[in-house]
Write a protein that holds these residues in place. Structure first.
Motif, PDB file in Angstrom:
ATOM      1  N   VAL A  47       0.565  -1.162  -0.186  1.00 34.71           N
ATOM      2  CA  VAL A  47       0.202   0.202  -0.479  1.00 34.71           C
ATOM      3  C   VAL A  47       1.288   1.189  -0.320  1.00 34.71           C
ATOM      4  O   VAL A  47       1.868   1.003   0.582  1.00 34.71           O
ATOM      5  CB  VAL A  47      -1.150  -0.303   1.300  1.00 34.71           C
ATOM      6  CG1 VAL A  47      -2.006   1.352   1.378  1.00 34.71           C
ATOM      7  CG2 VAL A  47      -1.949  -1.643   1.365  1.00 34.71           C
ATOM      8  N   LEU A  49       2.645   5.090   1.026  1.00 35.79           N
ATOM      9  CA  LEU A  49       1.567   6.376   1.810  1.00 35.79           C
ATOM     10  C   LEU A  49       2.134   7.353   1.716  1.00 35.79           C
ATOM     11  O   LEU A  49       2.779   7.571   0.704  1.00 35.79           O
ATOM     12  CB  LEU A  49       2.208   5.530   3.196  1.00 35.79           C
ATOM     13  CG  LEU A  49       2.603   3.890   3.435  1.00 35.79           C
ATOM     14  CD1 LEU A  49       3.597   4.048   4.432  1.00 35.79           C
ATOM     15  CD2 LEU A  49       1.336   3.680   4.256  1.00 35.79           C
ATOM     16  N   TRP A  59      -1.807  15.254   1.673  1.00 38.03           N
ATOM     17  CA  TRP A  59      -1.752  13.971   1.382  1.00 38.03           C
ATOM     18  C   TRP A  59      -2.502  13.327   0.118  1.00 38.03           C
ATOM     19  O   TRP A  59      -3.541  14.385  -0.402  1.00 38.03           O
ATOM     20  CB  TRP A  59      -2.304  13.238   1.945  1.00 38.03           C
ATOM     21  CG  TRP A  59      -2.308  12.908   3.564  1.00 38.03           C
ATOM     22  CD1 TRP A  59      -0.715  13.619   4.179  1.00 38.03           C
ATOM     23  CD2 TRP A  59      -2.954  12.597   4.716  1.00 38.03           C
ATOM     24  NE1 TRP A  59      -0.705  12.598   5.259  1.00 38.03           N
ATOM     25  CE2 TRP A  59      -1.936  12.430   6.326  1.00 38.03           C
ATOM     26  CE3 TRP A  59      -3.702  12.181   5.198  1.00 38.03           C
ATOM     27  CZ2 TRP A  59      -2.035  12.544   6.688  1.00 38.03           C
ATOM     28  CZ3 TRP A  59      -4.630  11.547   6.355  1.00 38.03           C
ATOM     29  CH2 TRP A  59      -3.595  11.594   7.527  1.00 38.03           C
ATOM     30  N   MET A  63      -4.675   6.598  -4.124  1.00 42.50           N
ATOM     31  CA  MET A  63      -3.397   5.969  -3.235  1.00 42.50           C
ATOM     32  C   MET A  63      -3.168   4.463  -3.687  1.00 42.50           C
ATOM     33  O   MET A  63      -4.786   3.787  -3.478  1.00 42.50           O
ATOM     34  CB  MET A  63      -2.620   5.033  -1.379  1.00 42.50           C
ATOM     35  CG  MET A  63      -3.069   7.294  -0.937  1.00 42.50           C
ATOM     36  SD  MET A  63      -2.862   7.635   0.650  1.00 42.50           S
ATOM     37  CE  MET A  63      -1.764   7.508   0.589  1.00 42.50           C
ATOM     38  N   SER A  65      -2.959   0.799  -4.345  1.00 38.98           N
ATOM     39  CA  SER A  65      -2.316  -0.551  -3.531  1.00 38.98           C
ATOM     40  C   SER A  65      -1.805  -1.895  -4.642  1.00 38.98           C
ATOM     41  O   SER A  65      -2.820  -2.054  -5.883  1.00 38.98           O
ATOM     42  CB  SER A  65      -3.616  -1.109  -2.720  1.00 38.98           C
ATOM     43  OG  SER A  65      -4.755  -1.589  -3.429  1.00 38.98           O
ATOM     44  N   SER A  81      -7.628   4.042  -3.384  1.00 38.24           N
ATOM     45  CA  SER A  81      -8.040   3.999  -2.223  1.00 38.24           C
ATOM     46  C   SER A  81      -7.621   5.772  -1.843  1.00 38.24           C
ATOM     47  O   SER A  81      -7.272   6.199  -3.086  1.00 38.24           O
ATOM     48  CB  SER A  81      -7.902   3.498  -0.571  1.00 38.24           C
ATOM     49  OG  SER A  81      -6.696   3.212  -0.196  1.00 38.24           O
ATOM     50  N   GLY A  82      -7.533   6.621  -0.295  1.00 43.22           N
ATOM     51  CA  GLY A  82      -7.544   7.300  -0.322  1.00 43.22           C
ATOM     52  C   GLY A  82      -8.596   8.281   0.250  1.00 43.22           C
ATOM     53  O   GLY A  82      -9.725   7.661   0.221  1.00 43.22           O
ATOM     54  N   ASN A 136       2.016   9.716  -6.082  1.00 44.41           N
ATOM     55  CA  ASN A 136       2.089   8.895  -5.138  1.00 44.41           C
ATOM     56  C   ASN A 136       4.020   8.138  -5.528  1.00 44.41           C
ATOM     57  O   ASN A 136       4.282   8.286  -6.762  1.00 44.41           O
ATOM     58  CB  ASN A 136       1.702   7.006  -5.253  1.00 44.41           C
ATOM     59  CG  ASN A 136       0.423   7.140  -4.864  1.00 44.41           C
ATOM     60  OD1 ASN A 136      -0.465   6.838  -4.865  1.00 44.41           O
ATOM     61  ND2 ASN A 136      -0.485   8.618  -4.918  1.00 44.41           N
ATOM     62  N   ASP A 294      -6.486   6.215   9.835  1.00 45.55           N
ATOM     63  CA  ASP A 294      -4.760   6.472   8.891  1.00 45.55           C
ATOM     64  C   ASP A 294      -4.408   5.099   9.973  1.00 45.55           C
ATOM     65  O   ASP A 294      -3.736   4.539   8.875  1.00 45.55           O
ATOM     66  CB  ASP A 294      -5.018   7.336   8.131  1.00 45.55           C
ATOM     67  CG  ASP A 294      -3.956   7.951   9.264  1.00 45.55           C
ATOM     68  OD1 ASP A 294      -4.306   8.154  10.605  1.00 45.55           O
ATOM     69  OD2 ASP A 294      -2.784   8.836   8.746  1.00 45.55           O
ATOM     70  N   SER A 322      -3.406   5.941   4.819  1.00 43.64           N
ATOM     71  CA  SER A 322      -3.809   5.141   4.105  1.00 43.64           C
ATOM     72  C   SER A 322      -4.480   4.115   5.054  1.00 43.64           C
ATOM     73  O   SER A 322      -4.192   4.278   6.350  1.00 43.64           O
ATOM     74  CB  SER A 322      -2.930   4.410   3.584  1.00 43.64           C
ATOM     75  OG  SER A 322      -3.441   3.250   2.819  1.00 43.64           O
ATOM     76  N   ASP A 324      -6.324   1.849   3.623  1.00 40.12           N
ATOM     77  CA  ASP A 324      -6.383   1.015   2.817  1.00 40.12           C
ATOM     78  C   ASP A 324      -5.408  -0.098   3.673  1.00 40.12           C
ATOM     79  O   ASP A 324      -4.577  -0.890   4.037  1.00 40.12           O
ATOM     80  CB  ASP A 324      -6.061   0.640   1.726  1.00 40.12           C
ATOM     81  CG  ASP A 324      -6.597  -0.301   1.259  1.00 40.12           C
ATOM     82  OD1 ASP A 324      -6.785  -1.350   1.339  1.00 40.12           O
ATOM     83  OD2 ASP A 324      -5.439  -0.164  -0.586  1.00 40.12           O
TER      84      ASP A 324
END
Length: 335
Positions: A47, A49, A59, A63, A65, A81-82, A136, A294, A322, A324
């Motif tokens: 995942v 970060l 952020w 994001m 994964s 995700s995110g 990312n 998170d 994250s 996730d």
């Protein structure tokens, strides 16, 4: 850290025809801007970060994964995700060059394997969706995917994501343990206010009947004439702790037993869950490392007639944006 405080694991006597099993969730590891872990069934996940020195306002909205199943030719899935909902189609660029288009919730199959290898060779991924963009860092991803290759015994095989070699990809997926759970039938037993006050005292709760309006104690039928008691015990800004008791068929109340540490204090005199609930026969706990969720640990337990057995655990050990979480333990529930 909160997750480490509840990460210790005790012995598990699963209802298996052979030798007893041991509950041992997989460990999480962090490689620069990626965190990774595997569960006891060999499923692994890496995942992305957020930057260590970034504020929540900075952020990434999206994001990445990368998850892979165990076993020969184990399926690869790349998802997002995110903080934002990614509107399809999603464009993924590596170091500014178009690399893939995600239509739907994820990229799977051979395209996902190809993209995972390409991401491992890059420095930064840009995700564009619905007029929004996020970056990312890919620092550490190659090491994270090599970790997955090693844990799944693919290193040096043609099926590895990064650590490729000439050997065939033949390592089998580990078999999941199973838990024989009782169906939650019957009517929960009653508890008098005096008995509830005594249980709070026995558990050393910070919440007492002297407080203004303590939350109601929950009672749930476990089946077999026994009752689960979720006793409000302590609370913080974003974690609410409930002590666990069981009322037996004989009407006696005893601390519940779990086969793995639960709650925030594994050494507490009475086991507990955090932000817990009991629904459809599953006891859940969600211990947050901080309010935005998170980081922390999510657990699910099923009642086998003697104790609550861990059936799933997911964790995020890094408080870096994250939500996730990575699954580190699974068991099949049989009723």
């Amino acid at each position: 850290m909160l997750t480490r405080a509840i990460a210790g694991i005790a012995a598990l006597a699963l209802a298996l025809p052979a030798a007893a099993q041991t509950v041992k969730p997989g460990a999480l590891k962090t490689f620069r801007d990626w965190t990774v872990g595997c569960d006891n069934g060999g499923r692994c996940k890496a995942v992305a970060l957020a930057p260590e020195d970034g504020s929540p306002d900075e952020w990434p909205g999206f994001m990445l994964s990368i998850e892979r199943e165990a076993g020969p030719g184990g399926a690869v899935t790349i998802a997002l995700s995110g903080q934002e909902d990614a509107q399809s189609p999603v464009a993924i660029l590596i170091d500014g060059k178009p690399a893939a288009t995600m239509r739907g919730k994820a990229i799977t199959g051979a395209e996902a394997s190809r993209l995972a290898a390409a991401l491992a060779g890059g420095s930064r991924a840009t995700i564009r969706a619905g007029g929004k963009s996020a970056v990312n860092s890919l620092a550490g991803l190659s090491a994270a995917l090599r970790y997955i290759d090693a844990e799944q015994k693919r290193a040096g095989t043609v099926g590895a994501l990064v650590a490729k070699g000439p050997a065939p990809d033949t390592a089998a997926a580990p078999a999941l343990p199973f838990v024989r759970a009782l169906p939650p039938t019957g009517t929960p037993a009653a508890l008098s206010p005096a008995r509830i006050a005594g249980l709070r005292k026995s558990a050393g709760c910070g919440i007492t009947d002297d407080n203004d309006g303590p939350p109601a104690t929950e009672r749930h039928a476990l089946g077999g004439g026994e009752t689960l008691v979720l006793l409000p015990c302590d609370s913080g800004a974003y974690n609410f702790i409930s002590s666990l008791y069981v009322i037996g068929r004989d009407g006696k109340v005893r601390p519940a037993q779990t086969d793995a540490p639960a709650g925030m204090d594994p050494d507490a005199r009475v086991p507990s869950v955090v932000n817990g609930s009991f629904e459809r026969g599953i006891l859940s706990s969600y211990a947050k490392g901080r309010g935005i969720g998170d980081c922390g640990t999510i657990q699910e337990f099923a009642w086998d007639g003697r104790r609550f057995r861990l059936t799933e655990q997911s964790e995020m050990g890094e408080c870096r944006g994250s939500t996730d979480y990575i699954t580190t333990w699974r068991a099949r529930v049989l009723r």
